[in-house]
Scaffold this active site. Structure first.
Site, short mmCIF file in Angstrom:
data_model
loop_
_atom_site.label_atom_id
_atom_site.label_comp_id
_atom_site.label_asym_id
_atom_site.label_seq_id
_atom_site.Cartn_x
_atom_site.Cartn_y
_atom_site.Cartn_z
N TYR A 9 -2.82 10.19 10.83
CA TYR A 9 -3.60 11.01 11.74
C TYR A 9 -4.69 11.58 11.15
CZ TYR A 9 -0.02 10.60 15.11
OH TYR A 9 0.89 9.90 15.90
N ARG A 33 7.98 -8.52 7.21
CA ARG A 33 6.50 -8.55 7.07
C ARG A 33 6.48 -8.78 5.50
NH1 ARG A 33 5.42 -1.86 6.71
NH2 ARG A 33 3.25 -2.56 5.69
N HIS A 78 2.28 10.08 6.79
CA HIS A 78 2.23 10.17 8.38
C HIS A 78 1.01 11.25 8.60
CE1 HIS A 78 3.05 9.61 12.31
NE2 HIS A 78 2.80 10.74 12.50
N TRP A 136 0.83 -1.50 -0.02
CA TRP A 136 0.05 0.06 0.01
C TRP A 136 0.74 1.24 -0.09
CZ3 TRP A 136 -1.30 4.02 3.39
CH2 TRP A 136 -0.49 4.02 4.59
C1 HEM Z 1 2.39 7.91 19.52
C2 HEM Z 1 2.07 8.16 18.36
C3 HEM Z 1 2.96 7.37 17.18
C4 HEM Z 1 4.13 7.20 16.99
C5 HEM Z 1 5.15 7.77 17.81
C6 HEM Z 1 4.25 6.35 15.81
C7 HEM Z 1 5.39 5.99 15.23
C8 HEM Z 1 5.63 5.14 14.11
C9 HEM Z 1 6.72 4.87 13.60
C10 HEM Z 1 8.15 5.39 14.09
C11 HEM Z 1 6.54 3.97 12.44
C12 HEM Z 1 7.80 3.71 11.54
C13 HEM Z 1 8.12 2.26 12.08
C14 HEM Z 1 8.83 1.43 10.86
O1 HEM Z 1 8.49 1.46 9.67
O2 HEM Z 1 9.87 1.09 11.30
C15 HEM Z 1 5.32 4.08 12.42
C16 HEM Z 1 4.50 3.28 11.40
C17 HEM Z 1 3.17 3.25 11.26
N1 HEM Z 1 2.45 3.78 12.07
FE1 HEM Z 1 2.77 4.71 13.63
N2 HEM Z 1 2.98 6.07 15.29
C18 HEM Z 1 2.13 6.42 16.12
C19 HEM Z 1 0.82 6.52 16.07
C20 HEM Z 1 0.11 5.99 15.02
C21 HEM Z 1 -1.41 6.15 14.38
C22 HEM Z 1 -2.19 6.94 15.47
C23 HEM Z 1 -1.31 5.49 13.42
C24 HEM Z 1 -2.95 5.37 12.39
C25 HEM Z 1 -3.99 5.62 13.11
C26 HEM Z 1 -0.27 4.90 13.14
C27 HEM Z 1 -0.07 4.11 11.65
C28 HEM Z 1 1.09 3.71 11.54
C29 HEM Z 1 1.11 3.13 10.03
C30 HEM Z 1 0.07 2.55 9.12
C31 HEM Z 1 2.60 2.57 10.07
C32 HEM Z 1 3.33 1.66 8.92
C33 HEM Z 1 3.12 2.25 7.47
C34 HEM Z 1 3.73 1.18 6.76
O3 HEM Z 1 5.10 1.06 6.69
O4 HEM Z 1 3.10 0.44 6.17
N3 HEM Z 1 0.72 5.23 13.97
N4 HEM Z 1 4.47 4.60 13.54
CU LIG Z 2 4.41 7.78 10.70
#
Ligand code: HEM
Ligand SMILES: [Cu+2]
Ligand SMILES: [Cu+2]
Lengths: 519, 382
Positions: free
Chosen positions: A250, A443, A246, A134
């Site tokens: 949100y 993954r 990103h 995606w």
């Molecule tokens: C405290 C709040 C959040 C922090 C600090 C955070 C941090 C991160 C980080 C650093 C990654 C990258 C990880 C990687 O690929 O190695 C990630 C991936 C992801 N996060 Fe969050 N996140 C937060 C909240 C959320 C929220 C609220 C959502 C959605 C409703 C979300 C959805 C995603 C998605 C979809 C990915 C993966 C995307 C992909 O590679 O397919 N995150 N997040």
């Molecule tokens: Cu992000």
């Protein structure tokens, strides 16, 4: 005074709909249908991963499944679901007669089935559907992509146009159609979160459009935006994508926060704690979401300074997110709590979304993200945020407002049972994915090494349970609409507040013909 | 009442005991264990540091969770309506809001310090003892040992060796199912190896958890990573960036060996990388060509030469395989830019290419009768 006519008859009522409730209803049913389509893809994925070895599908088709699952869930299910909710609820919550731009509203809905039909039709094209995830990283999505990619690009453009129109409409409504006395700082939290989300959408969707347009140029017009052989830069794609991506996460979660902020006070019989800090926290999350995108790209080889900057900025998001969680708990503190289905789903959202927040914080720490990145740990993280955050709160919203929409009450026992099945199924599916991720399972693979077998089987069983819970939800909704107990009370829930609860149940076709006065 | 509390405590202890025994990472931390559920420190100092940092952050999160969910759980139980309460009416407190903004900020600052230190270490690729160029291809790795003294480099491809029959569930799966290759990367113990990563087609990522290395291999870029293993052994990993159909089937195996073994291996490898220019009979070429084709080409063009319609073209009855030999050699050696067809001249030795092309021109009813020799390829290159 308004004309007292009802809806048009038959198919015309829907094709030419301009009434916010009719359009909201179409959005909700459409997204629910897409939820089942995306869910079916997920079941195929989990069935293939039930055991090591290839049993059901070949690897190319598996990749089509993961790609289309993500695209359909994000763009077809979650986003339209919350737009549908906005359509139904915002005019009712701010004392407006309808949405500000009803004809555009019609267009922004009807673009969706067009886009999704285009997207799904790629399955039947030579070379199959998009199979690049995606996140569609170039050059896998350009030089190395199947011919159907052009249709995927077109579909994304249409989806983007629909989202932008929907957002403009929501903003125009909120800015112009508030009832007298409804100042910004008196708006319900759900309205606030949508106002901010609409800004995010208007800023982020054009960036996505730019990304796919560059892809189109690379594929058909000989440019080399993302092709190293022609002097382009594949990493540029990721920067552009995540500059959209990103904020997108949100866009998905903020309206969900809004829903929770409506439901928890109702069932706590106590006003929302820290209303103004909730508004500021939402706004700061929205701002921060634009300056942290490269935390998805720690392993691409950014300069050290970039790694450190994006790590610090990302960690900051934990602060306003924490404030929101603390405020919800403080709202419950000292209240008189009851646990009807909407409250069960809301409390579960607070609990499970926080777990996703914790793993988010871990992922934000760049040096350890090197170990987590592209493993199942990330899959667990974003399902805790997107499923337990967005889908659980959406379910809560449906139970909460269904009596208002239909004038009928759902069956509480069935709804509570449905909650527990969904809760157990969800956790059984996604909690073990933390473990296999940490243990080293990448993954997006159709097969895995033997040491991951047990947790994967657990995960698959959980997903079937979770899938069943959604069929059960569909049953409960249909049963409510057809034969639910009549609920003519204006105020369904004892503790409910807000203008929507001053309207008759079911809500009249035209919402507020004369604006209410808000003190 | 007393009895109930007694019973509750007993149950709690039983649960705690269960959790300790079954869930504690140490009980399960043997690599490759079926219930492995945590990061492993691996065999490098850096890996140990990353592991420690991971555990610190994890425990901080657990501690916050215990406090926050503890309070929430208490509220959910104690402040139920059914306990006959009238709800309080307070809805704000600036003091509390400030407190729960400041405290998390302080916790985050405490996390940032060790995180920054470790990050700087990960980026320190200086003073490496050996340099290895790693190139990702759809769906295999090429390892090129760079001779720092200016001698000749040598390189070889590393391809998954798990038989298709195991994947298709026709044979029992081996111990290292999907995590085994024909020729592993070999590096000496206690030496700092620097990896220079790039890719020839799409983006891949080279990931070996026990060596604490994960880095994207991106076409047109050269990324750097390093490891300094302190234990002899065999360590396994996989590609970590979706790279197309067989992304799940391009594992990585690294043999960390003693310095003496490394020297022996290096010498034999340099020898073996010489090209065999002797003239071969068509039967010889066909025989070696078949297995080489299956290893290098069948992922796309399929073992039966039929390709995947719309994605990868067929070779059976194809105008290239039946047409001019030089055109056939050209497309294999130089690839077709802008498509998934790679330039194999850079990947495979002339003797290997000769056998493969001969096979392609004579298998599956492609009866050209041609045999292509290694010298045809080297002449073509000139
Ligand atoms: C405290 C709040 C959040 C922090 C600090 C955070 C941090 C991160 C980080 C650093 C990654 C990258 C990880 C990687 O690929 O190695 C990630 C991936 C992801 N996060 Fe969050 N996140 C937060 C909240 C959320 C929220 C609220 C959502 C959605 C409703 C979300 C959805 C995603 C998605 C979809 C990915 C993966 C995307 C992909 O590679 O397919 N995150 N997040
Ligand atoms: Cu992000
Ligand atoms: Cu890959």
């Amino acid at each position: 005074m308004s004309e007292h006519h009802g809806p048009a008859k038959g198919i015309k009522r829907w094709l030419f709909a301009t009434n916010h409730k009719d359009i909201g209803t179409m959005y909700l049913w459409f997204s629910f249908a897409m939820f089942f389509v995306g869910g079916f893809f997920a079941m195929v994925i989990r069935a293939e991963l039930f055991q090591p070895g290839l049993q059901l599908v070949d690897p190319q088709f598996f990749n089509q499944m993961t790609t289309m699952h993500g695209l359909v869930m994000v763009f077809g299910a979650i986003m339209p679901a919350f737009v549908g909710l906005a359509n139904w609820m915002i005019p009712m919550m701010i004392g407006a007669p309808d949405m500000a731009l009803p004809r555009m509203n019609n267009l922004s809905f009807w673009l969706l089935p067009v886009a999704v039909t285009l997207l799904i039709s790629t399955f039947f094209m030579e070379g199959g559907a998009p199979a690049f995830g995606w996140t569609f990283y170039a050059p896998l999505s350009t030089t190395y992509a199947p011919p159907s990619t052009t249709f995927f690009i077109f579909a994304v453009h249409i989806l983007g146009a629909s989202s932008i129109m929907g957002s403009i409409n929501i903003l125009a409504t909120i800015i112009n159609l508030r009832a007298p006395g409804m100042t910004y700082m008196k708006m319900p939290m759900f309205v606030w979160t949508w106002a901010i989300t609409a800004f995010l959408l208007i800023a982020a969707m054009p960036v996505l459009a730019g990304a796919v347009t560059m892809m189109l140029m690379d594929i058909h017009f000989g440019t080399s935006f993302f092709s190293a052989a022609g002097g382009g830069d594949p990493v540029l794609f990721q920067h552009v994508f995540w500059f959209f991506g990103h904020p997108e996460v949100y866009i998905i979660i903020l309206p969900a926060f809004g829903v929770i902020s409506e439901i928890i006070p109702t069932f706590s019989r106590k006003p929302l704690f820290g209303y103004s800090s909730m508004v500021y926290a939402t706004a700061s999350i929205a701002f921060l979401s634009f300056i942290v995108w490269a935390h998805h790209m720690y392993t691409t080889g950014m300069p050290l300074a970039g790694e450190l900057y994006f790590m610090y900025a990302t960690m900051l998001i934990a602060i306003p997110t924490g404030v929101k969680v603390f405020n919800w708990i403080a709202t419950m503190f000292g209240g008189a709590l009851t646990f009807e289905a909407p409250m069960l789903f809301s409390v579960a959202t607070v609990f499970l979304f926080s777990l996703g927040g914790f793993t988010g914080l871990m992922l934000a720490i760049a040096p350890i993200d090197f170990a987590y990145q592209e493993s199942y740990f990330v899959v667990a993280h974003f399902h805790y945020t997107m499923v337990a955050g967005a889908i659980f709160s959406m379910t809560a919203a449906v139970y909460y407002w269904l009596p208002k929409w239909t004038g009928r009450m759902y069956n509480e026992t069935l709804a509570k049972t449905q909650f527990w099945i969904a809760f157990v199924g969800f956790n059984l599916t996604f909690f073990p994915q933390h473990f296999v991720g940490l243990a080293g399972m990448p993954r997006r693979t159709p097969d895995y090494a033997l040491q991951f077998a047990d947790f994967n089987m657990m995960s698959s069983i959980g997903s079937f349970i979770y899938g069943f819970a959604q069929l059960f939800l569909l049953y409960i909704i249909i049963q409510t609409i057809r034969s639910g107990k009549e609920n003519a009370d204006e105020k369904t829930w004892e503790g409910a507040n807000g203008l929507e609860w001053t309207l008759a149940s079911p809500a009249p076709f035209h919402t507020f013909s004369t604006p209410p006065t808000v003190k | 009442m007393y009895l109930r509390i007694n019973w509750l405590m007993k149950q709690t202890f039983r649960l705690a005991g269960f959790l300790l025994v079954y869930l504690s990472p140490s009980a399960w931390a043997k690599p490759g264990d079926r219930w492995e559920m945590n990061l492993s420190p691996g065999v490098t100092e850096l890996g140990q540091e990353v592991y420690d940092l991971h555990m610190i952050i994890l425990w901080i999160c657990v501690a916050i969770a215990v406090v926050v969910f503890g309070i929430m759980g208490y509220v959910l139980v104690a402040h139920r309506k059914s306990s006959g309460r009238t709800p309080a009416t307070f809805d704000e407190s600036t003091k509390v809001e400030i407190a729960w903004t400041i405290v998390p900020t302080l916790i985050l600052i405490a996390m940032v310090v060790p995180a920054t230190q470790t990050m700087i270490k990960i980026y320190d690729t200086s003073e490496a003892d050996l340099d290895i160029m790693i190139t990702g291809y759809q769906w295999k790795w090429k390892y090129e040992y760079i001779d720092k003294e200016g001698g000749e480099n040598f390189s070889y491809m590393s391809i998954m060796s798990t038989p298709q029959a195991q994947i298709d569930n026709l044979e029992p799966k081996g111990e290292n199912y999907l995590l085994e290759v024909d020729e592993p990367l070999v590096i000496p113990v206690n030496k700092k190896a620097r990896f220079l990563l790039t890719a020839a087609d799409v983006i891949h990522a080279w990931w070996v958890p026990a060596l604490s290395v994960k880095k994207d291999a991106i076409p047109g870029f050269v990324n750097e990573a390093w490891t300094l293993p302190t234990e002899i052994g065999t360590y396994r990993g996989q590609c970590a960036e979706l790279c197309g159909k067989d992304h799940g089937f391009m594992p990585i195996v690294v043999n960390v060996v003693s310095e003496e073994d490394y020297a022996v291996w290096l010498a034999s490898k340099k020898n073996a990388s010489k090209v065999d220019l002797s003239v071969k009979s068509k039967d010889e070429l066909m025989a070696s060509g078949q297995s080489l084709y299956e290893k290098n080409c069948a992922a796309c063009h399929m073992a039966n030469g039929a390709g995947i319609p719309g994605v990868f073209p067929a070779l059976k009855d194809s105008p290239i395989a039946l047409g001019d030999v030089n055109e056939h050699i050209n497309i294999v050696v130089n690839g077709t830019p802008g498509t998934a067809m790679a330039a194999y001249g850079a990947q495979l030795k002339p003797d290997v290419l000769a056998a493969i092309i001969t096979y392609e021109r004579n298998a599956w009813g492609n009866a050209t009768g041609d045999s292509v020799q290694a010298s045809d390829i080297t002449n073509f290159n000139q």
